[in-house]
Motif scaffolding. Structure first.
Motif, PDB file in Angstrom:
ATOM      1  N   ALA A 123       0.805  -1.228   0.000  1.00  0.00           N
ATOM      2  CA  ALA A 123       0.000   0.000   0.000  1.00  0.00           C
ATOM      3  C   ALA A 123       0.844   1.287   0.000  1.00  0.00           C
ATOM      4  O   ALA A 123       0.562   2.186  -0.787  1.00  0.00           O
ATOM      5  N   PRO A 124       1.885   1.392   0.858  1.00  0.00           N
ATOM      6  CA  PRO A 124       2.653   2.651   0.844  1.00  0.00           C
ATOM      7  C   PRO A 124       3.343   2.899  -0.496  1.00  0.00           C
ATOM      8  O   PRO A 124       3.418   4.034  -0.949  1.00  0.00           O
ATOM      9  N   LEU A 125       3.840   1.835  -1.129  1.00  0.00           N
ATOM     10  CA  LEU A 125       4.494   2.012  -2.427  1.00  0.00           C
ATOM     11  C   LEU A 125       3.464   2.399  -3.483  1.00  0.00           C
ATOM     12  O   LEU A 125       3.724   3.227  -4.355  1.00  0.00           O
ATOM     13  N   LEU A 126       2.293   1.798  -3.366  1.00  0.00           N
ATOM     14  CA  LEU A 126       1.222   2.089  -4.308  1.00  0.00           C
ATOM     15  C   LEU A 126       0.826   3.568  -4.219  1.00  0.00           C
ATOM     16  O   LEU A 126       0.602   4.228  -5.229  1.00  0.00           O
ATOM     17  N   GLY A 179      16.358  -8.309  -3.343  1.00  0.00           N
ATOM     18  CA  GLY A 179      16.235  -6.858  -3.250  1.00  0.00           C
ATOM     19  C   GLY A 179      14.965  -6.402  -2.580  1.00  0.00           C
ATOM     20  O   GLY A 179      14.504  -5.301  -2.809  1.00  0.00           O
ATOM     21  N   GLY A 180      14.369  -7.243  -1.754  1.00  0.00           N
ATOM     22  CA  GLY A 180      13.177  -6.822  -1.030  1.00  0.00           C
ATOM     23  C   GLY A 180      13.536  -5.780   0.010  1.00  0.00           C
ATOM     24  O   GLY A 180      14.669  -5.679   0.439  1.00  0.00           O
ATOM     25  N   ARG A 181      12.558  -4.976   0.370  1.00  0.00           N
ATOM     26  CA  ARG A 181      12.806  -3.974   1.392  1.00  0.00           C
ATOM     27  C   ARG A 181      11.842  -4.230   2.534  1.00  0.00           C
ATOM     28  O   ARG A 181      10.687  -4.560   2.318  1.00  0.00           O
ATOM     29  N   TRP A 182      12.335  -4.053   3.745  1.00  0.00           N
ATOM     30  CA  TRP A 182      11.457  -4.267   4.900  1.00  0.00           C
ATOM     31  C   TRP A 182      10.762  -2.987   5.279  1.00  0.00           C
ATOM     32  O   TRP A 182       9.625  -2.981   5.651  1.00  0.00           O
ATOM     33  N   GLU A 183      11.525  -1.896   5.211  1.00  0.00           N
ATOM     34  CA  GLU A 183      10.973  -0.655   5.747  1.00  0.00           C
ATOM     35  C   GLU A 183       9.975  -0.084   4.779  1.00  0.00           C
ATOM     36  O   GLU A 183      10.057  -0.270   3.576  1.00  0.00           O
ATOM     37  N   ARG A 184       9.039   0.636   5.366  1.00  0.00           N
ATOM     38  CA  ARG A 184       8.047   1.237   4.485  1.00  0.00           C
ATOM     39  C   ARG A 184       8.647   2.475   3.848  1.00  0.00           C
ATOM     40  O   ARG A 184       9.522   3.117   4.384  1.00  0.00           O
TER      41      ARG A 184
END
Lengths: 339, 609
Positions: free
Chosen positions: B495-498, B604-609
């Protein structure tokens, strides 16, 4: 391809963005929508693109109502204000994107992309990421991408506003050149009146969701029909007064205690608009005395701010006078608007 | 302005409705079909809302009729609500009771089960703040090798299976644990009572990293120019920190604290495993009541618990919205960790020791325990697992491992489209969207025990519908339940990336000829891919560690997963007094969980929003 907007209205909740827009863009024309922020020019553009659905009215392409036609099925190319380049694609992939859905009639996609990149002077940038480009380069890519599928209509939403002044002037010329070369019908949105005057074949001045005036830049600049247009396009000294008694082939406008001779028949409450460049210390008509408040050096002359009995007056003069000065203007130079 | 608009045939309302419909259709189309969202709703209905509903209905009926009696009985039972229950049962008696209380010299007030649960949650939250805040300071203030890795690792404890952590803590802090072995070398011995201290330590283990992540993320949004401005205006360094940094970090910190409190309040397996019924919290008591088939009482307790946690979650969501999440031009630069000793660096050193004991300790001693038998290095525990595999025991290790992996893959395959579709449909502004978003995130806020009981009553026991007996168990139900547990994390990562994908990007693709679905695939999806991958990793890890629903739905050894096998070994009398086999199983579980995160880190996944 000609465009026609008839009574286009659009509201967002309680806020009305468009209050009935009527205008026609001729085939191959460079048409500009100009107005202050919030006047509805971008919303108008998005209605043409199909990105917004008008609440009322019609958008016609060559006389055909395109209501309900989604953006991908309208033959439009759009350049967005902040480029909107796909960050996950290279320059070449960006430009080639529209060709996926509309392959060139002749020649390969690669050739078409190369041709477009040459057109906007970006040869050899194919494999760069958009992030690695300067603002001006990004805008050129956005233009090439919009033009690649050879759209019938090119829509430009403040394409130069994010660039610095020198680059803006340069790209403005280039935009005009490309448009002329391709002969594509173009609608250009800007809040910058000098840009609008410089590039347009014709322009529409928008204010508060309505069209104030449409015409060629010179005509609209020289003969504004509303006080808003007079003050928005270029600088203007708008003096409210009363038109009284007629002289031979003209009228007299009284502003405060001063009478000005103007051309044309006028009666009642009017606004008398005089451009700063029309004011002159050597003028033989309509002379009045005003105090110099300040003067700004602009290179080719001065912008002098006067205080005329509490009214601010701006004049473009060759020298910077001081103290109390007599200035005047030719009756032909004033535009008188009924209030 | 004054011109009136003449409606052209249609009413203003119908035009507005058309607009709403067009927009909703556009959004739903954006993921290929409304289908994905619909499927999500169906899955949620079958494996969450219906089962949970069957349990909660028991709280609102009495003798088959709708009634608030069960709730009222619970509310006015001093066992649950202490002095508050008396006040509710007899409001008129409150003044007299207060006078009596003062006369008696302010004796301790009875707080009941809810009071004790809140007390335990408070202790756990205090522990999380005490350990998490210095950690945040070290990560935000200092630059050192491995900083990013440690920051990434702070997310791991959250998804570690509770049953495994319980084994870790037992092997570390137990009477014969690693801590005493180490202290024994210098002649010490401590008796860490099983119960309150170890439960609080385990809750701290789980939630301190959460506090750290919230605070570090907030600290990174503080613009260094704001601090520099304060300095140039004459504020000394500490004043600049107090006036500029603290106010910006505080909302996120408080949001984190609130979330930790909610998690602690609802904590179940860790409390049960390390505290047992002696440390009964609301959640443990619900479990115990349900085991005795006292469903109405359990249900009413669950409703009251859900009311409390949902209220706190709502406050948390509001607090979270207040925390600034804007990207800044330049965040405050970090200083090297290695350098001349200073108070801060000494603190960092001390903190590293605590973190080592608390985090590396339990996991390392579990691994060590799995490799020893009778005090010497031995592969006996793994040999035992192999023997189980070959023998007739129901908990076969390789079956459990392959089941865990298989279910996890299935859960990810289901949870990712569910999460992405929910993120797309509930993204953006609007009260309705917020509400539906909250409703769809409910699996995060409802007691795991209640969900488990619901699954048992609703799906395993089955329902009779139109003369057919419908029951859902086994792998399909397990995968669905795991997907429901994991998909909120896909939503939260996507959601935050969207929200950050510019509308104009999609508009550009549309005007270039791409349909809504095509534009979503070509433009939006690649931009939210890191969030999708991170969410998938969460869903995977949560599936691998899931216990409550799995133990209910797995009818026999053929669908046991690693946590279930671990629990079986823990309670298997034939194993004797050794933790070894459970530790060995836990080690395998740890390796699989850790591996899923390593894989994602590489992707390359990210944990932080």
């Amino acid at each position: 391809m000609s465009l026609e907007l008839a009574g286009v209205e659009r509201a967002y909740g309680d806020a009305t963005a468009l209050r009935g827009i009527d205008l026609t863009v001729r085939d191959g024309e460079f048409f500009t929508l100009v107005g202050p922020s919030g006047c509805g020019k971008t919303t108008t553009l998005r209605c043409i693109a199909g990105l917004e659905t008008p609440d009322a009215g019609a958008v016609r392409f060559d006389g055909t109502d395109v209501s309900g036609v989604p953006p991908e099925e309208r033959d439009v190319g759009v350049v967005f204000q902040h480029y909107a380049l796909f960050p996950t694609m290279t320059v070449r992939e960006n430009v080639a994107y529209g060709l996926r859905f509309d392959p060139p009639a002749e020649g390969s996609v690669d050739d078409r992309v190369t041709e477009l990149l040459a057109l906007v002077d970006l040869k050899g940038m194919d494999e760069r990421d958009p992030d690695a480009l300067s603002g001006g380069q990004r805008q050129r890519v956005a233009l090439a991408r919009a033009l690649a599928p050879a759209p019938d209509v090119l829509l430009l939403d403040e394409p130069l506003s994010a660039l610095d002044a020198r680059l803006r002037d340069e790209l403005r010329l280039e935009l005009k050149r490309v448009q002329r070369e391709l002969g594509v019908t173009t609608v250009y949105v800007t809040h910058d009146q000098s840009e609008a005057l410089a590039v347009s074949d014709r322009l529409a001045v928008l204010n508060d969701g309505r069209v104030e005036q449409i015409g060629e830049p010179e005509a609209v600049y020289e003969n504004p029909e509303t006080r808003f247009v007079a003050a928005f396009l270029g600088e203007n000294n708008c003096l409210d007064g009363r038109a009284v008694g007629g002289e031979t082939r003209g009228s007299t406008v009284r502003v405060g205690d001063t009478s000005f001779a103007v051309t044309g028949e006028h009666r009642g409450a009017v606004t008398c608009c005089v451009r700063p460049e029309s004011l002159d210390v050597n003028a033989t008509h309509n002379r009045f005395e005003a105090d110099v408040a300040d003067a700004e050096f602009l290179g080719d002359g001065y912008r002098v701010h006067f205080d005329w009995n509490g009214r601010p007056i701006i004049a473009r003069l060759d020298d910077a006078p001081t103290g109390r000065v007599t200035i005047g203007f030719d009756p032909d130079e004033a535009v008188v608007l009924e209030r | 302005m004054g011109r009136t608009v003449v409606p052209t045939g249609r009413t203003a309302l119908s035009r507005r409705l058309d607009g709403v419909r067009a927009r909703a259709a556009g959004v739903a189309d954006a993921i290929g079909a409304r289908g994905a969202f619909l499927v999500t709703c169906c899955v949620l209905l079958v494996v969450f809302y219906y089962p949970v509903g069957t349990v909660l209905v028991a709280a609102f009926t009495h003798g088959g009729d709708p009634s608030l009696a069960p709730l009222w009985t619970t509310l006015t039972d001093p066992f649950y609500f202490g002095a508050l229950a008396g006040a509710l049962a007899d409001p008129a008696g409150i003044p007299g009771a207060i006078v009596g209380w003062i006369d008696a010299g302010f004796p301790a007030v009875r707080t009941g089960l809810f009071g004790f649960t809140a007390f335990l949650a408070l202790l756990g939250t205090a522990g999380a703040v005490a350990v998490g805040l210095p950690g945040a300071y070290v990560l935000a203030r200092y630059e050192f090798r491995g900083r990013e890795t440690i920051r990434s690792l702070t997310v791991v404890p959250f998804v570690l299976p509770a049953i495994m952590v319980a084994v870790g803590f037992t092997t570390m802090f137990g009477t014969n644990g690693a801590l005493n072995d180490l202290l024994g070398l210098v002649g010490f011995h401590v008796e860490v009572a099983f119960g309150l201290p170890i439960v609080v330590a385990a809750l701290t283990f789980y939630n301190a990293p959460l506090v750290t992540r919230f605070v570090v993320a907030a600290a990174e949004t503080v613009d260094v120019r704001a601090v520099e401005t304060a300095r140039t205006l004459g504020a000394p360094r500490w004043r600049a920190v107090v006036d500029v940094v603290v106010p910006q970090v505080l909302p996120s910190f408080l949001a984190g604290v609130l979330l930790v409190f909610v998690f602690d309040f609802m904590a179940f397996p860790i409390v049960l495993a390390l505290g047992g019924l002696r440390l009964a919290t609301v959640e443990v008591w619900i479990y115990s009541l349900a085991s005795d088939l006292r469903i109405p009482e359990a249900a009413s307790l669950a409703v009251l618990e859900a009311a409390i946690t949902l209220a706190l979650t709502y406050v948390y969501l509001r607090a979270e919205r207040r925390g600034g999440r804007d990207t800044v031009a330049a965040s405050i630069p970090r200083v090297p960790l290695l350098g001349p000793p200073s108070a801060g660096r000494l603190l960092a050193l001390a903190y590293a020791c605590i973190a080592l004991v608390l985090y590396v300790g339990p996991l390392a001693s579990m691994v060590a325990e799995s490799l020893t038998r009778g005090g010497s290095l031995s592969a006996a525990n793994y040999a035992f697992l192999l023997a189980q595999q070959l023998g007739s025991g129901s908990a076969r290790p390789t079956v459990a491992v392959s089941n865990s992996l298989l279910f996890a893959v299935g859960a990810v395959a289901l949870a990712v489209p569910m999460g992405v579709s929910v993120a797309v449909v509930t993204g953006g502004e609007g009260r309705l969207r917020r509400l539906s978003g909250a409703l769809l995130m409910a699996p995060l806020a409802v007691s795991g025990v209640v969900t488990g009981i619901g699954l048992l009553r609703g799906l395993v026991f089955g329902v009779d519908l139109f003369g057919y007996h419908l029951a859902v168990t086994g792998p399909v139900a397990i995968v669905a339940a795991h997907a429901v547990g994991g998909y909120p994390f896909v939503v939260r990562n996507v959601a935050p990336l969207l929200a950050r994908v510019e509308d104009d990007l999609v508009a550009a693709a549309r005007t270039l000829g791409a349909g809504p679905a095509q534009a979503f695939r070509d433009v939006t999806l690649p931009l939210v891919a890191p969030g999708v991958v991170a969410g998938a990793a969460f869903a995977f890890a949560i599936s691998v560690g899931e216990f409550n629903a799995t133990i209910v739905l797995a009818r026999d050894g053929a669908s046991y997963t690693m946590p279930i096998a671990l629990e079986r070994y823990l309670s298997n009398p034939s194993v004797g007094p050794y933790l070894g086999p459970a530790a060995a199983m836990g080690t395998v579980l740890l390796v699989v969980t850790a591996a899923s995160f390593v894989v994602v880190e590489r992707l390359g996944g990210r944990w932080e929003r």
